[in-house]
Each structure stands twice: as structure tokens, then as C-alpha cells.
Design an enzyme around this catalytic site. Structure first.
Site, PDB file in Angstrom:
ATOM      1  N   THR A 278       0.849  -1.191   0.000  1.00  0.00           N
ATOM      2  CA  THR A 278       0.000   0.000   0.000  1.00  0.00           C
ATOM      3  C   THR A 278       0.882   1.238   0.000  1.00  0.00           C
ATOM      4  O   THR A 278       1.855   1.315   0.755  1.00  0.00           O
ATOM      5  CB  THR A 278      -0.937   0.033   1.218  1.00  0.00           C
ATOM      6  OG1 THR A 278      -1.877  -1.042   1.112  1.00  0.00           O
ATOM      7  CG2 THR A 278      -1.718   1.350   1.289  1.00  0.00           C
ATOM      8  N   PHE A 280       1.328   5.044   0.853  1.00  0.00           N
ATOM      9  CA  PHE A 280       0.846   6.121   1.716  1.00  0.00           C
ATOM     10  C   PHE A 280       1.535   7.415   1.301  1.00  0.00           C
ATOM     11  O   PHE A 280       2.710   7.407   0.928  1.00  0.00           O
ATOM     12  CB  PHE A 280       1.173   5.832   3.185  1.00  0.00           C
ATOM     13  CG  PHE A 280       0.428   4.656   3.766  1.00  0.00           C
ATOM     14  CD1 PHE A 280      -0.751   4.836   4.464  1.00  0.00           C
ATOM     15  CD2 PHE A 280       0.916   3.367   3.600  1.00  0.00           C
ATOM     16  CE1 PHE A 280      -1.436   3.755   4.996  1.00  0.00           C
ATOM     17  CE2 PHE A 280       0.235   2.280   4.122  1.00  0.00           C
ATOM     18  CZ  PHE A 280      -0.947   2.474   4.836  1.00  0.00           C
TER      19      PHE A 280
END
Length: 377
Positions: A278, A280
Site C-alpha cells: 500500500t 501512503f
């Protein structure tokens, strides 16, 4: 005529085109000087459209093809004029006056994240700012507001997963607030199925987690016919399962979140692919540019005409820049118009890159330079 003969004929035509194109670019320089002296903007959309329509009419069935060639030539001429004129003064000043740092730091000030202790965003925050406390907020917009109200130096929000794709809520909030992006971090995500210590595998019916995590683990959920139930955050889901007292409930969360809330890890690594990551980003009210900045983020809209987005994207290619992300989000004005969010590999310290950004800032409606930053992984 054979293929070699046809290719030779094309080469001869190209040799004739080169001096004509060079002459056209030379005249574009003179046009730029004329516009500088009289304060005339570089872009004249009406004139360009008239020329392109005339080209299409003259070229018959090849009209649209030749229009594409002419539009690329116009874009190149305009880029040259912007460089000569030194357009985009407001953006140039903003970038030149930005804070410069060898490594992004919060100097011990709080970092805002969505969720609760044990959330993946907290892990990203600790990796980027090990000396700063993390403040957790319930909703993604609360993170933006914490930064907006100076309750936190920076905010950390997820924008994209390598399995489930974009986090649309994050992009909508980026469009709304137009904060600067000053950093990014790619975090490896290992999801676990977790439940209360006395819960058995066969007891589980409902699995709670953030929609992104449920999507990243949907193959596993389908194989056991579990029902995925949306929750605000993976760690918050773990906290809920630990407190709700339901023996048929489980959560998808990180190993650290499971330990934090006293849950038993029933199975590790349940995500669809092992290399699950992921991305960020770090949001800020102030523009900070890292010395090692290697990614640029932008927002813009384009005119509602055929080929307008294609021509803008071609400008990046013309400058030798690689687009790594393009996200469209509705403007929400009832007209099916869109904002475009773009990530580009590059640095504003490169003169040609700076010239391109400044040209686009002059030409494109609702253009926002979000930042030039280093992406850590």
C-alpha cells in the site's frame, strides 16, 4: 515498388519535412518575442482550433490523422514559446521559495493517521517519523482537518494498493483540500485472519475489515464462504472483534494489531498476492521539497474537447517524463466532468521539467502543483 523502395521514399519525404519543421520552430521563437513585448498569452485556443479544422477539411479521409500530427507540432511550438517567455511565474516563485530538506522530518511534532493504534497507517508514520507521536482519527477527512487546524504537522493517508487499486476517498479529499504532498511510503501489507482466543475456524461467519483489506483478501474469503463486513479501519476492526463478544466474528488486520487487541491469529498471509503493498502519502499545508525528490504530483482539468487529455499527456512524453499514475475523479457538478490526478517521475530541479509544469499551470484550468517529493520503500 518493394518495401525497401517504399521506405526510401518515406525517408526522402522526412528529409524534406525536417527543414520545414525547424523553420516553423524558428518562427515560433519570433512569435514568442512578439507576445512578450505586447503581453499576449501563449495559448490561443480559438486560432489553434481554426487551423486544425482547416487541416481536417483539406486532408479528406486522412483529416483526423493529420490533425494529430499538426496538434503535436503546435504543442511543441507552444512549449518553446513558454520557455522563452518564462511563463508560470506564480508557480516558479512557489517552488523556488519552498522549504528544502535533505530528509523530511516533523521535528517531533504529531503525525495524524486514520484508525486506531495498530493501523497500517501508523506503521507507515513510524517508519517515516520515528521520533514523532502518532494521533489517530476516526475518518480520513479528520486527518486532513487535523493538518488544516495545525493539530498535526503532517498527515498520513493511503492512496493506492497493489492488489485492490486506488483508495477513491483519499483522492476525493486530495482534490478538495489541495494540500501539498511532501513524502510517500510503500508499505508491505501482510493480512491475518484473527479472532478471540476461544473462537474456532468453523465458528467464523462474519469477517470485519476495511473495504480495501476485504478486497485484497477476497479469494480467501470466497474459499471459506465468509461474509466480509466493511469497517472503518483494519485495526479498528480488530478492536471491535475483541470487544463485541461474538464467537462468529473475525477481523482482517496486521499481526501487530492482533497482538495489540488480544486476538488469536488463525491464519497469516491471507492476501491474494504475497507482494501486497500500500502506498501512503504525507500531506502538509506547507510545501517542502526533499533534496532527493523523485516524484511529482499534479491536479488539473482539461477542456471538454476531443483529444484534450491526449495532448496534455503527450506534453509529458515530449519532455521525457514517465507518468506512473493517472486518476480521474468526478467534479460533481452534474456535467460528467473530471479532475485528473497525475504522478510523474521527475524533479523540479530539472529545467525542462520546471518549464513544462509552468506552461501547464498557465494553460490548464484548475491546475494545482501538489508537490515534488521522495518516495520511500
Amino acid at each position: 515498388m518493394d518495401l525497401l523502395g517504399l521506405r526510401k521514399e518515406i525517408d526522402e519525404i522526412d528529409e524534406q519535412l525536417i527543414p520545414l519543421l525547424l523553420k516553423r520552430m524558428d518562427i515560433s521563437k519570433q512569435v514568442a518575442q512578439y507576445k512578450v513585448e505586447r503581453g499576449i498569452p501563449v495559448l490561443n485556443e480559438k486560432r489553434e482550433q481554426e487551423i486544425l479544422d482547416n487541416v481536417a477539411e483539406k486532408c479528406g479521409e486522412q483529416g483526423n490523422t493529420i490533425k494529430t500530427v499538426f496538434s503535436a507540432t503546435m504543442d511543441a511550438s507552444r512549449a518553446l514559446q513558454h520557455k522563452i517567455i518564462g511563463g508560470g511565474k506564480e508557480l516558479r516563485d512557489k517552488i523556488n521559495n519552498a522549504s528544502r530538506e535533505k530528509s523530511l522530518t516533523a521535528n517531533g511534532e504529531p503525525i495524524a493517521c486514520q484508525g486506531v493504534d495498530g493501523a497500517y497507517s501508523g506503521k507507515a508514520a513510524n517508519a517515516l517519523f520515528p521520533d514523532s507521536p502518532v494521533k489517530f482519527f476516526k475518518q480520513f477527512e479528520d486527518v486532513f482537518e487535523a493538518v488544516n487546524q495545525n493539530k498535526a504537522k503532517f498527515g498520513i493517508i493511503p492512496v493506492e494498493n497493489s492488489t485492490a487499486g486506488s483508495v477513491h476517498e483519499s483522492y476525493d479529499l486530495i482534490m478538495k483540500y489541495r494540500f501539498y504532498v511532501v513524502g510517500a511510503y510503500d508499505l508491505k501489507i501482510d493480512h491475518c485472519l484473527c479472532a478471540m482466543p476461544d473462537t474456532k475456524y468453523e465458528d467464523i461467519e462474519n469477517v470485519y475489515s476495511h473495504p480495501q483489506a476485504l478486497s485484497q483478501c477476497n479469494d480467501f474469503l470466497k474459499s471459506f464462504d465468509f461474509t466480509g463486513i466493511n469497517f472503518t479501519n483494519t485495526a479498528a476492526a480488530a478492536k471491535y472483534v475483541s470487544e463485541c463478544g461474538k464467537k462468529n466474528a473475525a477481523a482482517i488486520c496486521s499481526e501487530s494489531a492482533a497482538k495489540k487487541y488480544g486476538l488469536k491469529i488463525i491464519k497469516k498471509g491471507i492476501q491474494n498476492i504475497s507482494n501486497n503493498q500500500t502506498r501512503f502519502i504525507v500531506i502538509s499545508k506547507s510545501l517542502v521539497i526533499d533534496d532527493d525528490a523523485n516524484k511529482i504530483s499534479l491536479i488539473f482539468t482539461v477542456s471538454h474537447t476531443t483529444g484534450s487529455l491526449y495532448r496534455v499527456l503527450g506534453r509529458f512524453s515530449m519532455s521525457g517524463l514517465n507518468l506512473t499514475k493517472i486518476e480521474s475523479r468526478p467534479i460533481a457538478n452534474g456535467e460528467f466532468r473530471y479532475f485528473f490526478y497525475v504522478d510523474v517521475q521527475g524533479s523540479v530541479r530539472d529545467e525542462s521539467t520546471m518549464d513544462l509544469l509552468c506552461a501547464l499551470s498557465d494553460e490548464l484550468p484548475d491546475f494545482s502543483f501538489l508537490g515534488n517529493y521522495y518516495e520511500k520503500n
